[in-house]
Design a protein around this motif. Structure first.
Motif, short mmCIF file in Angstrom:
data_model
loop_
_atom_site.label_atom_id
_atom_site.label_comp_id
_atom_site.label_asym_id
_atom_site.label_seq_id
_atom_site.Cartn_x
_atom_site.Cartn_y
_atom_site.Cartn_z
N UNK A 29 -10.03 -10.01 -3.10
CA UNK A 29 -11.05 -9.43 -2.23
C UNK A 29 -10.92 -9.90 -0.79
N UNK A 30 -10.13 -10.95 -0.55
CA UNK A 30 -9.98 -11.47 0.81
C UNK A 30 -8.87 -10.77 1.60
N UNK A 31 -8.13 -9.88 0.96
CA UNK A 31 -7.07 -9.16 1.65
C UNK A 31 -7.56 -7.77 2.06
N UNK A 32 -7.33 -7.43 3.30
CA UNK A 32 -7.66 -6.11 3.83
C UNK A 32 -6.38 -5.49 4.38
N UNK A 33 -6.00 -4.33 3.85
CA UNK A 33 -4.79 -3.65 4.26
C UNK A 33 -5.17 -2.37 5.01
N UNK A 34 -4.62 -2.22 6.19
CA UNK A 34 -4.83 -1.02 7.00
C UNK A 34 -3.50 -0.30 7.15
N UNK A 35 -3.49 0.98 6.85
CA UNK A 35 -2.31 1.81 7.04
C UNK A 35 -2.63 2.88 8.09
N UNK A 36 -1.97 2.78 9.22
CA UNK A 36 -2.27 3.66 10.36
C UNK A 36 -3.75 3.60 10.71
N UNK A 37 -4.34 2.38 10.60
CA UNK A 37 -5.74 2.18 10.95
C UNK A 37 -6.73 2.54 9.87
N UNK A 38 -6.27 3.07 8.72
CA UNK A 38 -7.15 3.49 7.63
C UNK A 38 -7.12 2.42 6.54
N UNK A 39 -8.30 1.99 6.10
CA UNK A 39 -8.38 0.97 5.07
C UNK A 39 -7.85 1.50 3.74
#
Length: 385
Positions: A110-120
């Protein structure tokens, strides 16, 4: 008249058969010579037993053919949808403290946040691994500066000493062309002989871009995570490729992390900054070359070093080993499902339960800074891939 009647009666009386006694007692036929009346429809023979042929197995008749269905465009007016699964993206992430370069374990999914082209993106799995490595030592071995060669030799031997029995390493050198000294092996004797053969260089040119492109092309055919340990000055003289093309190749090659060790830092400290046209060009060339090495590493989630003294090398490769062998593996299915072959930018962040940037403190409660090392993106597949 009477005579004619006697002759006619004699002609109508049966004559005795040949070999048969002329007696009034009828002949008796033995039982074994009496032939039974044959069955109706059965074979009839003059003598001997009746031969009955073996009854053949009854063969089942073939099933009737299915009636041909009427071919229509849309049967029963039904609508059909084609579902295509999104490709699974696997991302290697290393979290290290800035001051000590120590790997940070124990992080929760839950501590990892991945953004692809600014989208979560929704992270499916997070796991920590410690695995052996498959790497290529790409060494600049050119007859241009003896100090640079010594730096390369010292760095390559330091990496050689940090290897483990289950690591597979290939050794490739380059000047004007690339030279494969040995293919992937975990035999340290073979690796040691390859490094000891680096005594007399050939050409003075350093085609870094071409050598890196060829190495990326070779390792892309190997499954799993691969690493390139590029040890050299970073300068390029007569490569056929430009910087833009090699950067595009780095972006398009998945599952490869590049670590760079810059050579010539000690010479630059001694002779750099002397001013003049020649000195300014030399300093600019050195800084540009070092910046290129840093770019190769940062684009793939690797690290870049420019050690001045030989004593720094054990710590350098300890950090590299810590980054390679200890890492988090994140998987997710991108929300962008278009197979358009575009380059997707990725950014990995650490957040707390409320979605704010995660803060880390040491044992004394003092805040510490950390770095998240991961690829900056990947190339989406095309429909034909």
């Amino acid at each position: 008249m009477k005579f004619r009647y006697l002759l006619l009666l004699a002609a109508l009386s049966p004559l005795p058969q040949a070999g048969q006694a002329q007696t009034s007692t009828p002949a008796t036929v033995p039982a074994q010579q009496q032939q039974p009346a044959p069955d109706e429809g059965g074979p009839q023979t003059d003598n001997g037993p009746v031969v009955i042929k073996k009854k053949k197995d009854a063969q089942e008749p073939p099933p009737p053919a299915a009636p041909a269905e009427e071919k229509i465009k849309n049967p029963n007016g039904a609508n059909y949808n084609l579902r295509v699964d999104n490709p699974l993206v696997s991302l290697d992430v290393s979290v290290q403290l800035d001051k000590t370069k120590q790997f940070v374990p124990g992080l929760r999914p839950a501590q990892f946040l991945v953004l692809e082209d600014g989208v979560e993106q929704k992270v499916d799995t997070v796991r920590m691994t410690q695995t052996p490595i498959t790497a290529v030592m790409l060494l600049e071995f050119a007859a241009n500066n003896w100090g640079y060669i010594q730096d390369m030799r010292n760095a390559s031997y330091s990496f050689f000493r940090s290897l483990r029995p289950d690591d597979y390493i290939a050794v490739v050198t380059f000047d004007l062309k690339t030279h494969i000294l040995n293919d992937f092996t975990n035999n340290k004797d073979i690796l040691g002989q390859a490094l000891q053969s680096l005594t007399i260089p050939g050409f003075s040119d350093t085609n870094t871009f071409d050598a890196l492109y060829e190495t990326l092309d070779r390792v892309s055919r190997i499954e799993g995570r691969k690493y390139i340990i590029l040890i050299g000055s970073g300068r390029d003289t007569f490569s056929k490729l430009t910087l833009d093309k090699i950067l595009a190749k780095v972006k398009a090659t998945p599952n490869v992390t590049i670590f760079t060790i810059g050579t010539g830092a000690f010479q630059n400290e001694l002779y750099g900054g002397r001013g003049g046209i020649g000195g300014s060009i030399r300093d600019m060339n050195y800084l540009q070359a070092q910046n290129q090495l840093k770019t190769f590493a940062s684009m793939t989630g690797g690290l870049s070093f420019s050690p001045i003294f030989q004593g720094e090398l054990p710590d350098v490769f300890a950090q590299i080993n810590d980054s390679i062998r200890n890492q988090y593996v994140l998987t997710y299915r991108p929300t962008n499902t278009k197979p358009d072959g575009t380059y997707r930018k990725i950014k990995v962040l650490l957040v707390d339960n409320e979605g704010h940037p995660l803060k880390m403190v040491d044992e004394k409660g003092k805040s510490v800074k950390y770095s998240i090392i991961a690829r900056d993106g990947y190339k989406a597949k095309l429909p034909v891939e």
